[in-house]
Motif scaffolding. Structure first.
Motif, PDB file in Angstrom:
ATOM      1  N   LYS A  63      -0.285  23.771 -45.763  1.00  0.00           N
ATOM      2  CA  LYS A  63       0.265  22.426 -46.416  1.00  0.00           C
ATOM      3  C   LYS A  63       0.706  21.483 -45.117  1.00  0.00           C
ATOM      4  N   GLU A  64       1.614  22.081 -44.246  1.00  0.00           N
ATOM      5  CA  GLU A  64       1.893  21.397 -43.019  1.00  0.00           C
ATOM      6  C   GLU A  64       0.698  20.853 -42.271  1.00  0.00           C
ATOM      7  N   VAL A  65      -0.174  21.905 -41.905  1.00  0.00           N
ATOM      8  CA  VAL A  65      -1.310  21.318 -41.197  1.00  0.00           C
ATOM      9  C   VAL A  65      -2.233  20.173 -41.752  1.00  0.00           C
ATOM     10  N   ALA A  66      -2.317  20.479 -43.028  1.00  0.00           N
ATOM     11  CA  ALA A  66      -2.873  19.544 -44.016  1.00  0.00           C
ATOM     12  C   ALA A  66      -2.472  18.212 -43.998  1.00  0.00           C
ATOM     13  N   ASN A  67      -1.114  18.017 -44.257  1.00  0.00           N
ATOM     14  CA  ASN A  67      -0.297  16.685 -44.145  1.00  0.00           C
ATOM     15  C   ASN A  67      -0.521  16.175 -42.823  1.00  0.00           C
ATOM     16  N   THR A  68      -0.865  16.586 -41.775  1.00  0.00           N
ATOM     17  CA  THR A  68      -0.908  16.011 -40.552  1.00  0.00           C
ATOM     18  C   THR A  68      -2.448  15.248 -40.324  1.00  0.00           C
ATOM     19  N   LEU A  69      -3.363  15.591 -41.280  1.00  0.00           N
ATOM     20  CA  LEU A  69      -4.451  14.836 -41.174  1.00  0.00           C
ATOM     21  C   LEU A  69      -4.319  13.849 -42.406  1.00  0.00           C
ATOM     22  N   HIS A  70      -3.165  13.227 -42.917  1.00  0.00           N
ATOM     23  CA  HIS A  70      -3.223  12.339 -43.908  1.00  0.00           C
ATOM     24  C   HIS A  70      -4.097  11.344 -43.773  1.00  0.00           C
ATOM     25  N   ASP A  71      -4.109  10.588 -42.735  1.00  0.00           N
ATOM     26  CA  ASP A  71      -4.612   9.313 -42.085  1.00  0.00           C
ATOM     27  C   ASP A  71      -5.975   9.860 -41.725  1.00  0.00           C
ATOM     28  N   ALA A  72      -6.259  10.735 -41.311  1.00  0.00           N
ATOM     29  CA  ALA A  72      -7.511  11.165 -40.504  1.00  0.00           C
ATOM     30  C   ALA A  72      -8.593  11.284 -41.674  1.00  0.00           C
ATOM     31  N   ILE A  73      -8.161  11.561 -42.719  1.00  0.00           N
ATOM     32  CA  ILE A  73      -9.208  12.277 -43.859  1.00  0.00           C
ATOM     33  C   ILE A  73      -9.925  10.901 -44.441  1.00  0.00           C
ATOM     34  N   TYR A  74      -8.903   9.988 -44.448  1.00  0.00           N
ATOM     35  CA  TYR A  74      -9.766   8.654 -44.864  1.00  0.00           C
ATOM     36  C   TYR A  74     -10.634   8.137 -43.964  1.00  0.00           C
ATOM     37  N   PHE A  75     -10.503   8.192 -42.656  1.00  0.00           N
ATOM     38  CA  PHE A  75     -11.400   7.809 -41.609  1.00  0.00           C
ATOM     39  C   PHE A  75     -12.747   8.780 -41.747  1.00  0.00           C
ATOM     40  N   MET A  76     -12.589   9.991 -42.099  1.00  0.00           N
ATOM     41  CA  MET A  76     -13.635  10.998 -41.925  1.00  0.00           C
ATOM     42  C   MET A  76     -14.352  10.520 -43.409  1.00  0.00           C
ATOM     43  N   THR A  77     -13.864  10.041 -44.331  1.00  0.00           N
ATOM     44  CA  THR A  77     -14.775   9.830 -45.554  1.00  0.00           C
ATOM     45  C   THR A  77     -15.485   8.418 -45.567  1.00  0.00           C
ATOM     46  N   LEU A  78     -15.289   7.685 -44.527  1.00  0.00           N
ATOM     47  CA  LEU A  78     -15.969   6.363 -44.296  1.00  0.00           C
ATOM     48  C   LEU A  78     -17.252   6.508 -43.489  1.00  0.00           C
ATOM     49  N   SER A  79     -18.272   5.594 -43.726  1.00  0.00           N
ATOM     50  CA  SER A  79     -19.119   5.447 -43.099  1.00  0.00           C
ATOM     51  C   SER A  79     -19.069   4.993 -41.470  1.00  0.00           C
ATOM     52  N   LYS A  80     -19.977   5.434 -40.578  1.00  0.00           N
ATOM     53  CA  LYS A  80     -19.552   4.794 -39.326  1.00  0.00           C
ATOM     54  C   LYS A  80     -19.331   3.126 -38.974  1.00  0.00           C
ATOM     55  N   LYS A  81     -20.228   2.622 -39.891  1.00  0.00           N
ATOM     56  CA  LYS A  81     -19.971   1.093 -40.074  1.00  0.00           C
ATOM     57  C   LYS A  81     -18.684   0.533 -40.484  1.00  0.00           C
ATOM     58  N   LYS A  82     -18.160   1.189 -41.627  1.00  0.00           N
ATOM     59  CA  LYS A  82     -16.901   0.903 -42.249  1.00  0.00           C
ATOM     60  C   LYS A  82     -15.774   1.564 -41.386  1.00  0.00           C
ATOM     61  N   ARG A  83     -15.794   2.428 -41.043  1.00  0.00           N
ATOM     62  CA  ARG A  83     -14.893   2.989 -39.959  1.00  0.00           C
ATOM     63  C   ARG A  83     -14.535   2.287 -38.613  1.00  0.00           C
ATOM     64  N   THR A  84     -15.748   1.718 -38.053  1.00  0.00           N
ATOM     65  CA  THR A  84     -15.480   0.959 -36.859  1.00  0.00           C
ATOM     66  C   THR A  84     -14.942  -0.413 -37.507  1.00  0.00           C
ATOM     67  N   SER A  85     -15.259  -1.037 -38.645  1.00  0.00           N
ATOM     68  CA  SER A  85     -14.587  -2.185 -39.065  1.00  0.00           C
ATOM     69  C   SER A  85     -13.180  -2.139 -39.277  1.00  0.00           C
ATOM     70  N   VAL A  86     -12.728  -1.048 -39.958  1.00  0.00           N
ATOM     71  CA  VAL A  86     -11.426  -0.886 -40.479  1.00  0.00           C
ATOM     72  C   VAL A  86     -10.440  -0.621 -39.009  1.00  0.00           C
ATOM     73  N   THR A  87     -11.086   0.142 -38.175  1.00  0.00           N
ATOM     74  CA  THR A  87     -10.339   0.364 -36.856  1.00  0.00           C
ATOM     75  C   THR A  87      -9.902  -0.881 -36.132  1.00  0.00           C
ATOM     76  N   GLN A  88     -11.061  -1.728 -36.101  1.00  0.00           N
ATOM     77  CA  GLN A  88     -10.992  -2.829 -35.282  1.00  0.00           C
ATOM     78  C   GLN A  88      -9.868  -3.956 -35.929  1.00  0.00           C
ATOM     79  N   LYS A  89      -9.993  -3.930 -37.186  1.00  0.00           N
ATOM     80  CA  LYS A  89      -9.077  -4.777 -37.961  1.00  0.00           C
ATOM     81  C   LYS A  89      -7.820  -4.560 -37.930  1.00  0.00           C
ATOM     82  N   MET A  90      -7.416  -3.062 -37.980  1.00  0.00           N
ATOM     83  CA  MET A  90      -5.955  -2.791 -37.664  1.00  0.00           C
ATOM     84  C   MET A  90      -5.687  -2.731 -36.539  1.00  0.00           C
ATOM     85  N   ARG A  91      -6.563  -2.632 -35.395  1.00  0.00           N
ATOM     86  CA  ARG A  91      -6.003  -2.864 -34.044  1.00  0.00           C
ATOM     87  C   ARG A  91      -5.720  -4.021 -33.728  1.00  0.00           C
TER      88      ARG A  91
END
Length: 218
Positions: A63-91
């Motif tokens: 559970k501890e290890v899983a919780n460290t991926l709290h944010d990363a799992i979101y990016f893993m489930t996005l398409s490359k295009k959407k992932r890039t868009s969200v990353t650029q926007k949040m940056r």
């Protein structure tokens, strides 16, 4: 702040991250719990090291290890295009937010109204608390400048950048339990495969390089 939130909509991303983790948490924990997962050998070693204490058991470590991926799992489930868009926007949001905060600190620090009650009386010194407030603001300003430099120096946001930023705590945790670099890379590949991360087959070597860099960094 209101204008920045309206422009970049960070609250929507935060909500999406929370909802996504709730949806995929069981799947992630199941993956981390199987015997073929590299984490299994470290769970056993950790359990033995706490044999005569009240240390956490295997399930808690997963559970501890899983919780460290709290944010990363979101990016893993996005398409490359959407992932890039969200990353650029949040940056961009992070940089603009820091600039806004720096501007407010500068405006407050340089505001001569703070000195008005004392400016006409040469024999009256400014109260110590005012000097302390200005010193604290200076420390905050320095911290914000460092944070801004971090965001500005991140390589141009691409489809893996969101993962790179969001997996920091994950690698810190793996290093804390003594997981070897080879096992860390294997574990990352298992997770990416399980969540069907959108990458081209020919990009696998680049991904190995990326996560080797992350292992070195963290």
């Amino acid at each position: 702040m209101k204008d920045l939130k309206s422009k970049y909509e960070p609250d929507k991303v935060i909500s999406a991250i929370e909802e996504n983790f709730v949806i995929h948490k069981f799947k992630l924990i199941s993956l981390l719990s199987i015997d073929s997962c590299p984490l299994s050998k470290y769970k056993q070693e950790r359990q033995m090291s706490f044999l005569e204490s009240d240390g956490p058991d295997d399930e808690e470590l997963v559970k501890e290890v899983a919780n460290t991926l709290h944010d990363a799992i979101y990016f893993m489930t996005l398409s490359k295009k959407k992932r890039t868009s969200v990353t650029q926007k949040m940056r961009s949001f992070a940089i603009d937010l820091i600039d806004s905060q720096l501007g407010r600190i500068k405006l407050f620090s340089e505001d001569m109204l703070l000195e008005l009650p004392f400016s006409t009386k040469k024999d009256v010194e400014k109260p110590q608390i005012l000097n302390e407030v200005i010193d604290v603001l200076g420390c905050i300003e320095s911290g914000l400048e460092i944070e801004k430099s971090y965001w500005e120096n991140i390589p141009r946001a691409g489809y893996l950048s969101g993962l790179q930023v969001s997996m920091g705590k994950f690698f810190v945790k793996l290093n804390q339990i003594g997981m070897s670099q080879k096992d860390q890379i294997t574990l990352v590949q298992q997770i990416l495969d399980e969540f069907k991360v959108d990458w081209q087959e020919g990009a696998r070597e680049n991904i190995k390089f990326l996560f080797s860099y992350l292992l070195w960094k963290y």
